[in-house]
Design a protein around this motif. Structure first.
Motif, PDB file in Angstrom:
ATOM      1  N   LEU A 136       0.683  -1.185  -0.281  1.00 33.71           N
ATOM      2  CA  LEU A 136       0.124   0.012   0.168  1.00 33.71           C
ATOM      3  C   LEU A 136       0.946   1.144   0.059  1.00 33.71           C
ATOM      4  CD1 LEU A 136      -3.067  -0.827   2.293  1.00 33.71           C
ATOM      5  CD2 LEU A 136      -2.844  -0.780  -0.219  1.00 33.71           C
ATOM      6  N   TYR A 137       1.993   1.125  -0.210  1.00 32.55           N
ATOM      7  CA  TYR A 137       2.792   2.307  -0.139  1.00 32.55           C
ATOM      8  C   TYR A 137       2.521   3.504  -1.267  1.00 32.55           C
ATOM      9  CZ  TYR A 137       6.743   5.700  -0.700  1.00 32.55           C
ATOM     10  OH  TYR A 137       7.675   6.701  -0.707  1.00 32.55           O
ATOM     11  N   GLU A 138       2.425   3.079  -2.554  1.00 34.57           N
ATOM     12  CA  GLU A 138       1.824   3.935  -3.368  1.00 34.57           C
ATOM     13  C   GLU A 138       0.485   4.566  -3.242  1.00 34.57           C
ATOM     14  OE1 GLU A 138       2.260   2.766  -7.759  1.00 34.57           O
ATOM     15  OE2 GLU A 138       4.448   1.744  -7.223  1.00 34.57           O
ATOM     16  N   GLU A 139      -0.479   3.685  -2.706  1.00 37.14           N
ATOM     17  CA  GLU A 139      -1.925   4.251  -2.452  1.00 37.14           C
ATOM     18  C   GLU A 139      -1.596   5.298  -1.334  1.00 37.14           C
ATOM     19  OE1 GLU A 139      -1.082   1.295  -2.804  1.00 37.14           O
ATOM     20  OE2 GLU A 139      -2.363   0.182  -4.309  1.00 37.14           O
ATOM     21  N   TRP A 140      -1.018   4.980  -0.164  1.00 35.82           N
ATOM     22  CA  TRP A 140      -1.034   5.627   1.052  1.00 35.82           C
ATOM     23  C   TRP A 140      -0.029   7.136   0.839  1.00 35.82           C
ATOM     24  CZ3 TRP A 140      -0.485   2.102   5.855  1.00 35.82           C
ATOM     25  CH2 TRP A 140      -1.580   1.473   6.044  1.00 35.82           C
ATOM     26  N   SER A 141       0.807   6.829   0.013  1.00 38.43           N
ATOM     27  CA  SER A 141       1.638   8.056  -0.654  1.00 38.43           C
ATOM     28  C   SER A 141       0.846   9.091  -1.215  1.00 38.43           C
ATOM     29  CB  SER A 141       2.720   7.527  -1.132  1.00 38.43           C
ATOM     30  OG  SER A 141       3.709   8.766  -1.393  1.00 38.43           O
ATOM     31  N   LYS A 142       0.087   8.722  -2.204  1.00 41.19           N
ATOM     32  CA  LYS A 142      -0.755   9.464  -2.902  1.00 41.19           C
ATOM     33  C   LYS A 142      -2.017   9.973  -2.367  1.00 41.19           C
ATOM     34  CE  LYS A 142      -0.237   7.224  -7.471  1.00 41.19           C
ATOM     35  NZ  LYS A 142      -0.732   6.347  -8.181  1.00 41.19           N
ATOM     36  N   GLY A 144      -1.276  11.127   0.946  1.00 43.11           N
ATOM     37  CA  GLY A 144      -0.773  12.043   2.128  1.00 43.11           C
ATOM     38  C   GLY A 144      -0.420  11.135   3.270  1.00 43.11           C
ATOM     39  N   LYS A 145      -0.610   9.864   3.433  1.00 40.95           N
ATOM     40  CA  LYS A 145      -0.607   9.317   4.693  1.00 40.95           C
ATOM     41  C   LYS A 145       0.902   8.795   4.813  1.00 40.95           C
ATOM     42  CE  LYS A 145      -5.277   7.149   4.529  1.00 40.95           C
ATOM     43  NZ  LYS A 145      -5.819   5.989   4.684  1.00 40.95           N
ATOM     44  N   ILE A 146       1.830   8.822   4.059  1.00 38.21           N
ATOM     45  CA  ILE A 146       3.154   8.422   4.144  1.00 38.21           C
ATOM     46  C   ILE A 146       4.006   9.805   4.140  1.00 38.21           C
ATOM     47  CG2 ILE A 146       5.043   7.291   2.893  1.00 38.21           C
ATOM     48  CD1 ILE A 146       3.162   5.291   3.257  1.00 38.21           C
ATOM     49  N   LEU A 147       5.017   9.859   5.126  1.00 36.95           N
ATOM     50  CA  LEU A 147       5.940  10.690   5.120  1.00 36.95           C
ATOM     51  C   LEU A 147       7.417  10.615   4.945  1.00 36.95           C
ATOM     52  CD1 LEU A 147       4.334  11.956   8.513  1.00 36.95           C
ATOM     53  CD2 LEU A 147       3.986  12.798   6.337  1.00 36.95           C
ATOM     54  N   PHE A 148       7.688   9.531   4.275  1.00 34.50           N
ATOM     55  CA  PHE A 148       8.735   9.092   3.754  1.00 34.50           C
ATOM     56  C   PHE A 148       8.819   8.670   2.212  1.00 34.50           C
ATOM     57  CE2 PHE A 148       6.915   5.373   5.320  1.00 34.50           C
ATOM     58  CZ  PHE A 148       7.397   4.483   4.644  1.00 34.50           C
ATOM     59  N   GLU A 149      10.157   8.717   1.777  1.00 41.28           N
ATOM     60  CA  GLU A 149      10.244   8.014   0.450  1.00 41.28           C
ATOM     61  C   GLU A 149      11.029   6.884   0.190  1.00 41.28           C
ATOM     62  OE1 GLU A 149      11.716  11.116  -2.512  1.00 41.28           O
ATOM     63  OE2 GLU A 149      10.201  12.349  -1.635  1.00 41.28           O
ATOM     64  N   ILE A 150      10.833   6.082  -0.761  1.00 45.07           N
ATOM     65  CA  ILE A 150      11.657   5.012  -0.828  1.00 45.07           C
ATOM     66  C   ILE A 150      12.416   4.981  -2.301  1.00 45.07           C
ATOM     67  CG2 ILE A 150      10.393   3.319   0.422  1.00 45.07           C
ATOM     68  CD1 ILE A 150       8.984   2.097  -1.874  1.00 45.07           C
ATOM     69  N   THR A 151      13.447   4.456  -2.445  1.00 50.28           N
ATOM     70  CA  THR A 151      14.381   4.699  -3.439  1.00 50.28           C
ATOM     71  C   THR A 151      14.767   2.939  -3.899  1.00 50.28           C
ATOM     72  OG1 THR A 151      15.147   6.646  -2.893  1.00 50.28           O
ATOM     73  CG2 THR A 151      16.428   5.427  -4.732  1.00 50.28           C
ATOM     74  N   ASN A 152      14.183   2.805  -4.992  1.00 51.61           N
ATOM     75  CA  ASN A 152      14.543   1.342  -5.517  1.00 51.61           C
ATOM     76  C   ASN A 152      14.143   0.347  -4.516  1.00 51.61           C
ATOM     77  OD1 ASN A 152      15.745   2.189  -8.070  1.00 51.61           O
ATOM     78  ND2 ASN A 152      17.762   2.392  -6.695  1.00 51.61           N
ATOM     79  N   ASP A 153      12.876   0.471  -3.984  1.00 48.39           N
ATOM     80  CA  ASP A 153      12.337  -0.330  -3.116  1.00 48.39           C
ATOM     81  C   ASP A 153      12.897  -0.424  -1.732  1.00 48.39           C
ATOM     82  OD1 ASP A 153       9.991  -0.585  -4.636  1.00 48.39           O
ATOM     83  OD2 ASP A 153      10.508  -2.835  -5.249  1.00 48.39           O
TER      84      ASP A 153
END
Length: 194
Positions: free
Chosen positions: A45-51, A53-62
Motif C-alpha cells: 500500500l505504499y503508493e496508495e497511501w503516499s498519494k 498523503g498518509k506517508i511521510l517518507f520516500e523509498i528509492t529502488n524499493d
C-alpha cells in the motif's frame, strides 16, 4: 561481502503465504511464516497511501532510508492495524552494530538486490536450496537456521562456492540461470520487533 550502497536500509515485507514453495522439507505455511529474508511483497500500500498523503517518507529502488526509521515504523504499525496480520520491518546490512533492544539479528540471506530500471529481489536461499533440488545445494539445508537464513558469513560463502561449482560443471537443475553467482551477495538481516 555486502553490496556497495545497500547499507543501513530498511525494507517492509508482507509475506506471500499463497505461493507454493518446494524448496524445503517443511510445510508451506511454516516456511513462509518463518523465513525472515528479503524476498516477499515489499512496501504494501505504499503508493496508495503516499498519494493519499498518509506517508511521510520516500523509498528509492524499493529500499527505505534508515534516516526515516521512525516514519517507517509508524507505517508498519499502521499496516498491522489495517490488516490484522504481521509485517516484517527489516534492517539490511547495518554498518555498525546497533545498540537498539528492538532489533534482532535473524541471519544472512544471499541473492540479488538489483537497482536498475525495476528492483529485483531474488533470494537464492528461498529459491534454490530445496529438497530434491540441485545436488550441490541440497547439502546446505543443514546450514539454515530457524529463520531459514544462514547464521554465518562462512555459510554464505559455502553456498556461493557450491553454486559456482554447479555453474562450472553445467549442473544447472534448480538453479536460476538468469543470474550467475558473481551477481550474488550476502545481506545481513535484522528485524525490528514492533
Amino acid at each position: 561481502m555486502s553490496v556497495m550502497g545497500i547499507e543501513n536500509v530498511l525494507l517492509v515485507i508482507e509475506r506471500d503465504n499463497t505461493n507454493v514453495w518446494s524448496s524445503l522439507a517443511h510445510t508451506q505455511r511454516e516456511k513462509m511464516f518463518r523465513y525472515k529474508g528479503f524476498s516477499g511483497m515489499q512496501w504494501p500500500l505504499y503508493e496508495e497511501w503516499s498519494k493519499a498523503g498518509k506517508i511521510l517518507f520516500e523509498i528509492t529502488n524499493d529500499l527505505g532510508s534508515y534516516a526515516d526509521k521512525e516514519a517507517i515504523i509508524s507505517y508498519t504499525i499502521a499496516l498491522k492495524a489495517a490488516f490484522k496480520k504481521e509485517f516484517d520491518l527489516l534492517l539490511l546490512n547495518p554498518t555498525k552494530e546497533k545498540q537498539d533492544p528492538h532489533i534482532l539479528f535473524r541471519g544472512y540471506d544471499v541473492g540479488i538486490l538489483e537497482e536498475f530500471e525495476e528492483p529485483i529481489f531474488f533470494s537464492g536461499i528461498l529459491n534454490e536450496i530445496r529438497e530434491n533440488g540441485n545436488p550441490n545445494l541440497i547439502k546446505l539445508q543443514s546450514y539454515l537456521n530457524e529463520n531459514y537464513l544462514f547464521s554465518t558469513a562462512q555459510q554464505c560463502e559455502a553456498y556461493l562456492s557450491a553454486r559456482h561449482e554447479a555453474e562450472m560443471r553445467h549442473e544447472l537443475s534448480y538453479i536460476e540461470t538468469a543470474y550467475n553467482t558473481s551477481q550474488f551477495a550476502a545481506f545481513s538481516i535484522y528485524e525490528y520487533l514492533i
